[in-house]
Enzyme design. Structure first.
Site, PDB file in Angstrom:
ATOM      1  N   ASP A 258      31.004  16.187  11.745  1.00  0.00           N
ATOM      2  CA  ASP A 258      29.892  16.028  12.287  1.00  0.00           C
ATOM      3  C   ASP A 258      28.715  15.920  11.213  1.00  0.00           C
ATOM      4  O   ASP A 258      28.641  17.045  10.426  1.00  0.00           O
ATOM      5  CB  ASP A 258      29.614  16.495  13.329  1.00  0.00           C
ATOM      6  CG  ASP A 258      28.255  16.147  14.201  1.00  0.00           C
ATOM      7  OD1 ASP A 258      28.439  15.225  14.756  1.00  0.00           O
ATOM      8  OD2 ASP A 258      27.310  16.479  13.746  1.00  0.00           O
TER       9      ASP A 258
ATOM     10  N   ASN B 251      17.086  10.100  11.644  1.00  0.00           N
ATOM     11  CA  ASN B 251      16.869   8.917  12.050  1.00  0.00           C
ATOM     12  C   ASN B 251      15.269   9.052  12.542  1.00  0.00           C
ATOM     13  O   ASN B 251      14.576   7.842  12.330  1.00  0.00           O
ATOM     14  CB  ASN B 251      17.577   8.663  13.425  1.00  0.00           C
ATOM     15  CG  ASN B 251      18.983   7.942  13.117  1.00  0.00           C
ATOM     16  OD1 ASN B 251      19.060   7.492  12.036  1.00  0.00           O
ATOM     17  ND2 ASN B 251      19.918   7.943  13.984  1.00  0.00           N
TER      18      ASN B 251
ATOM     19  N   HIS C  78      16.199   4.357  11.650  1.00  0.00           N
ATOM     20  CA  HIS C  78      17.685   4.178  11.644  1.00  0.00           C
ATOM     21  C   HIS C  78      18.429   3.560  10.626  1.00  0.00           C
ATOM     22  O   HIS C  78      19.419   3.773  10.299  1.00  0.00           O
ATOM     23  CB  HIS C  78      17.616   3.255  13.254  1.00  0.00           C
ATOM     24  CG  HIS C  78      17.224   3.914  14.171  1.00  0.00           C
ATOM     25  ND1 HIS C  78      18.392   5.120  14.841  1.00  0.00           N
ATOM     26  CD2 HIS C  78      16.188   4.105  14.911  1.00  0.00           C
ATOM     27  CE1 HIS C  78      17.542   5.617  15.817  1.00  0.00           C
ATOM     28  NE2 HIS C  78      16.369   5.084  15.999  1.00  0.00           N
TER      29      HIS C  78
ATOM     30  N   ASP D 250      21.687   4.763   8.822  1.00  0.00           N
ATOM     31  CA  ASP D 250      22.895   3.626   8.557  1.00  0.00           C
ATOM     32  C   ASP D 250      23.291   3.900   7.206  1.00  0.00           C
ATOM     33  O   ASP D 250      24.372   4.078   6.709  1.00  0.00           O
ATOM     34  CB  ASP D 250      22.638   2.277   8.803  1.00  0.00           C
ATOM     35  CG  ASP D 250      22.287   1.868  10.134  1.00  0.00           C
ATOM     36  OD1 ASP D 250      22.570   2.880  10.992  1.00  0.00           O
ATOM     37  OD2 ASP D 250      21.735   0.929  10.526  1.00  0.00           O
TER      38      ASP D 250
ATOM     39  N   GLU E 290      27.451   9.777  14.672  1.00  0.00           N
ATOM     40  CA  GLU E 290      27.454  10.233  13.121  1.00  0.00           C
ATOM     41  C   GLU E 290      28.924  11.278  12.935  1.00  0.00           C
ATOM     42  O   GLU E 290      29.108  12.113  12.240  1.00  0.00           O
ATOM     43  CB  GLU E 290      26.131  11.260  13.040  1.00  0.00           C
ATOM     44  CG  GLU E 290      26.168  12.386  13.666  1.00  0.00           C
ATOM     45  CD  GLU E 290      25.469  12.166  15.042  1.00  0.00           C
ATOM     46  OE1 GLU E 290      25.342  13.294  15.836  1.00  0.00           O
ATOM     47  OE2 GLU E 290      25.526  11.201  15.538  1.00  0.00           O
TER      48      GLU E 290
END
Length: 375
Positions: free
Chosen positions: A248, A256, A261, A265, A291
């Protein structure tokens, strides 16, 4: 094509050509039977020694063809069936045979189209026409020679026979051209169908890749990973074990919220690139959701697996996502081991519990389920 496949193909071709040669030999034999009947009835104007010599020469010519086929030397030619040479030899023998007939000559004209039929499916139209012209001029020349030497008893019947043979050969030539046109069209359609099938297979492979791949990171998706992990678990043998880890990315929601965002990415893509560099070819990594990622390391032990996960954690902390300035990248890992007869869902639950402990212990660390068991 491999050498073994080529040998199998050549063996099959050789067998097929020998079967076709057998049909030709059978035609010679049947013609010999007909000639014997004609000789007993006085229609064949030849002595027994002459007939035996003719039979011997015909047999030797066919044995020559058989030897070529048996040795496979015919495969060196453009037409391995040697259809045209066989037809030319047969037409020559037939014309020579008809020179010994008088009243029964018209009955044996049927053997001309019988010989020509061997080339309908094999010879190109121009080659077929060439053989037809040889048959026609051979028979017409025989009758002209006998007429010139005053040995032609019935000129009207001979003229009719020549005309009938010409009509039959013209029809056969047109039919052969039609058959070759059909074969060419069928071959073109087969090639087109093969091309469509290849395109379809390529599209199916692309669809399979799309169905198995996460679009953003290029890693496997969850569904495909579970399929691969289940297969690996089924094939696991006693005494061996696989490493399973849930990974994780720490504080991803904050990335974010602060950077957007698009930046998130890029961080996910950066992790995928780092992981590919750290892992072996046989290792399986997939995006598990958001994630979170899942890792399967085949045939490993506690130390190797922990070292691999630690190496991945350190490498990600030094990663620089493309076009984004994000500091303090880190990840947390929960590890467990898969053994024979283990349950995949239970193993994922153990890894998830270890990941939860890594998060509670301050993140940016690797925790193992076997450490909790030892504690």
């Amino acid at each position: 094509m491999s050498s073994s496949s080529q040998r199998v193909t050549q063996r099959r071709l050789k067998g097929l050509l020998l079967k076709r040669f057998g049909m030709a030999a059978a035609t010679y034999a049947l013609t010999g039977v007909v000639c014997s009947v004609a000789m007993f009835n006085g229609l064949l104007q030849a002595s027994w020694p002459t007939a035996l010599l003719f039979t011997l020469l015909v047999t030797l010519s066919q044995l020559g063809f058989f030897a070529v086929f048996r040795a496979g030397k015919n495969l060196r030619f453009r037409d391995p069936s040697l259809t045209e040479p066989q037809m030319l030899v047969a037409l020559g023998w037939l014309t020579l045979l008809l020179s010994s007939f008088d009243e029964g000559r018209g009955s044996l004209l049927v053997i001309y189209p019988l010989i020509m039929l061997f080339g309908v499916f094999e010879l190109q139209p121009r080659v077929f026409v060439r053989c037809a012209l040889l048959a026609f001029f051979g028979f017409a020349g025989l009758n002209l020679y006998e007429a010139f030497t005053l040995r032609l008893d019935d000129p009207a019947a001979a003229t009719l026979q020549v005309c009938v043979l010409a009509a039959v050969l013209i029809w056969l030539s047109l039919f052969a051209s039609y058959v070759q046109t059909l074969r060419r069209r069928m071959r073109q359609r087969r090639f087109a169908l093969q091309a469509h099938q290849d395109t379809l297979r390529g599209m199916m492979r692309q669809l399979e890749d799309l169905a198995a791949t996460d679009e953003l990171t290029g890693l496997f998706n969850r569904r495909h990973f579970l399929r691969l992990a289940s297969r690996a678990l089924d094939n696991l043998r006693a005494g061996r074990q696989h490493g399973l880890a849930l990974i994780d990315l720490d504080h991803f929601k904050r990335i974010n919220d602060v950077h957007g965002h698009a930046a998130g990415d890029r961080v996910l893509q950066a992790f995928a690139a780092v992981a590919r560099a750290c892992l072996r070819d046989g290792d399986v990594l997939a995006r598990y959701g958001g994630e979170e990622f899942v890792l399967l390391l085949p045939d490993t032990d506690c130390e190797q697996f922990a070292a691999c996960c630690e190496r991945l954690r350190e490498a990600f902390s030094r990663a620089e996502p493309l076009g984004v300035k994000v500091s303090d990248l880190s990840l947390s890992v929960g590890m467990t081991l898969l053994t024979m007869h283990d349950d995949l869902d239970e193993a994922l639950h153990r890894a998830d519990q270890a990941l939860y402990q890594a998060k509670r212990s301050g993140r940016n660390r690797c925790m193992a389920a076997w450490e909790e068991a030892d504690a």
